[in-house]
Design an enzyme around this catalytic site. Structure first.
Site, PDB file in Angstrom:
ATOM      1  N   LYS A  11       0.856  -1.206   0.000  1.00 52.40           N
ATOM      2  CA  LYS A  11       0.000   0.000   0.000  1.00 52.40           C
ATOM      3  C   LYS A  11       0.879   1.239   0.000  1.00 52.40           C
ATOM      4  CE  LYS A  11       0.777   1.146   4.608  1.00 52.40           C
ATOM      5  NZ  LYS A  11       1.602   2.247   5.063  1.00 52.40           N
ATOM      6  N   ASP A 151      -3.001  -1.565  10.380  1.00 51.05           N
ATOM      7  CA  ASP A 151      -3.202  -1.429   8.924  1.00 51.05           C
ATOM      8  C   ASP A 151      -3.952  -2.614   8.314  1.00 51.05           C
ATOM      9  OD1 ASP A 151      -1.788   0.898   8.967  1.00 51.05           O
ATOM     10  OD2 ASP A 151       0.027   0.094   8.030  1.00 51.05           O
TER      11      ASP A 151
HETATM   12  O1  C5P Z   1      -0.433  -1.841  14.705  1.00 53.05           O
HETATM   13  P1  C5P Z   1       0.985  -1.953  14.218  1.00 53.05           P
HETATM   14  O2  C5P Z   1       1.716  -3.085  14.871  1.00 53.05           O
HETATM   15  O3  C5P Z   1       1.133  -1.961  12.751  1.00 53.05           O
HETATM   16  O4  C5P Z   1       1.674  -0.612  14.728  1.00 53.05           O
HETATM   17  C1  C5P Z   1       3.063  -0.516  14.955  1.00 53.05           C
HETATM   18  C2  C5P Z   1       3.333   0.678  15.864  1.00 53.05           C
HETATM   19  O5  C5P Z   1       2.987   1.874  15.182  1.00 53.05           O
HETATM   20  C3  C5P Z   1       2.517   0.689  17.126  1.00 53.05           C
HETATM   21  O6  C5P Z   1       3.187   0.030  18.155  1.00 53.05           O
HETATM   22  C4  C5P Z   1       2.404   2.167  17.418  1.00 53.05           C
HETATM   23  O7  C5P Z   1       3.592   2.627  18.053  1.00 53.05           O
HETATM   24  C5  C5P Z   1       2.400   2.814  16.063  1.00 53.05           C
HETATM   25  N1  C5P Z   1       1.067   3.180  15.544  1.00 53.05           N
HETATM   26  C6  C5P Z   1       0.382   4.246  16.119  1.00 53.05           C
HETATM   27  N2  C5P Z   1      -0.846   4.605  15.624  1.00 53.05           N
HETATM   28  C7  C5P Z   1      -1.376   3.960  14.558  1.00 53.05           C
HETATM   29  C8  C5P Z   1      -0.688   2.886  13.954  1.00 53.05           C
HETATM   30  C9  C5P Z   1       0.535   2.530  14.482  1.00 53.05           C
HETATM   31  O8  C5P Z   1       0.860   4.856  17.080  1.00 53.05           O
HETATM   32  N3  C5P Z   1      -2.567   4.350  14.090  1.00 53.05           N
END
Ligand code: C5P
Length: 309
Positions: A11, A151
């Site tokens: 993406k 995501d």
């Molecule tokens: O959810 P995911 O593991 O992809 O997110 C990785 C990191 O990115 C999370 O630990 C967080 O620190 C940050 N994040 C965030 N807000 C979001 C997506 C991700 O703070 N909307």
């Protein structure tokens, strides 16, 4: 024997505005997500053993490279975690399922802001739902996906979307076909490191429907709308990215997600090809940034997995 082979596309975030930080540390955002035709591939094979096994093959490693597998511990491997969750659900519902071996052929660079791991996870959920005949709805798959990463619901939704909340609110965002010159600088950037950066601007005003319509019109005209609010933090972590964006001017480049990939956006294939060859010519004269990989990609109207399952 492989019983199903499915794609997992990357993406791009065409803009990414942070609109606040939640008590759990996650950020609310407004971002336009599009799928592009740079894809990992996942092969599913049923096995006798009652287990989930995952092998990750680095399709980016050259043919002469000796080690083409990527070792990711199971507790950090989103494909393993997704398959294990579905296995648990099957067990709870009394559905008999076989063990599975999943081979992930990685073309999407890791830690590049392209959502490769999230997309692999989403494709695993959608493919195993079909293979194991679990009958889970799209909404149920999205909920399971969200528990594994912010995501992931977008990839299950399967088309361009305005993404809100931390990633769980998807609104249709119909875009004309777009082309991109995608540049991978050959290093990764840690997403948590960017999101926890002290200099991040976290309080962009929430865009209303008029502003969103303006955003859509500008993007359809091939123009960048708004900004990626993660750029300033990522550029402090990796100043060479900001330097590259300066170097590439007048070509306009923007970072995707939390980096490290950067891209330009074009309305037509010819415009993208011209921008690509101009950039390659410019890069030829710059010995120190030779390792930057570039390519031309296009947006998908819908997730290519829907042609298979
Ligand atoms: O959810 P995911 O593991 O992809 O997110 C990785 C990191 O990115 C999370 O630990 C967080 O620190 C940050 N994040 C965030 N807000 C979001 C997506 C991700 O703070 N909307």
């Amino acid at each position: 024997m492989c019983i199903l082979k499915v794609p997992a596309p990357a993406k791009l975030n065409l803009f990414l505005h942070l609109t606040g930080r939640r008590p759990d540390g996650y950020h609310n955002l407004q971002s336009a997500f599009v799928l592009i035709n740079l894809c990992d591939e996942l092969e599913f094979e049923l096995i006798e053993e009652d287990e989930v096994r995952v092998e990750i093959v680095d399709e980016r490693a050259g043919e002469n490279s000796s080690n083409q597998t990527i070792a990711i511990p199971n507790d950090q491997n989103l494909v393993f975690l997704a398959a294990t969750k579905l296995k648990e659900i099957a067990k709870l519902r009394g559905i008999e399922i076989s063990g599975v071996l999943i081979r992930v052929y990685k073309k999407i660079p890791l830690g590049a802001g392209l959502g490769g791991g999230s997309s692999d996870c989403a494709s695993t959920l959608m493919a195993l739902n079909k293979i194991w005949d679990l009958g889970l709805s799209c909404e149920e798959l999205m909920q399971i996906g969200l528990s594994l990463g912010a995501d992931i619901p977008f990839f299950i939704g399967g088309k361009s979307a305005l993404v809100e909340g931390i990633g769980e609110i998807l609104k249709p965002f119909d875009l004309n076909p777009l082309r991109f010159v995608l540049i991978n600088p050959g290093f990764s950037i840690s997403t948590p490191q960017v999101f926890t950066h002290p200099n991040l601007n976290r309080n962009f005003r929430v865009m209303d429907s008029d502003a969103l319509e303006k955003a859509r019109a500008e993007i359809n005209a091939g123009l960048f709308y708004g900004s990626n609010y993660l750029e300033s933090a990522a550029f402090e972590i990796r100043p060479e990215l900001a330097k590259f964006i300066e170097f590439a001017k007048p070509l306009q480049l923007r970072m995707s997600g939390s980096g490290s990939s950067i891209f330009s956006m074009h309305k037509s294939f010819d415009d993208a090809e011209t921008a690509y060859s101009d950039l390659l010519a410019k890069l030829k004269e710059q010995k120190d940034i030779r390792s930057y990989e570039c390519g031309v990609y296009k947006s998908y109207e819908k997730h290519p997995i829907f042609d298979v399952i």
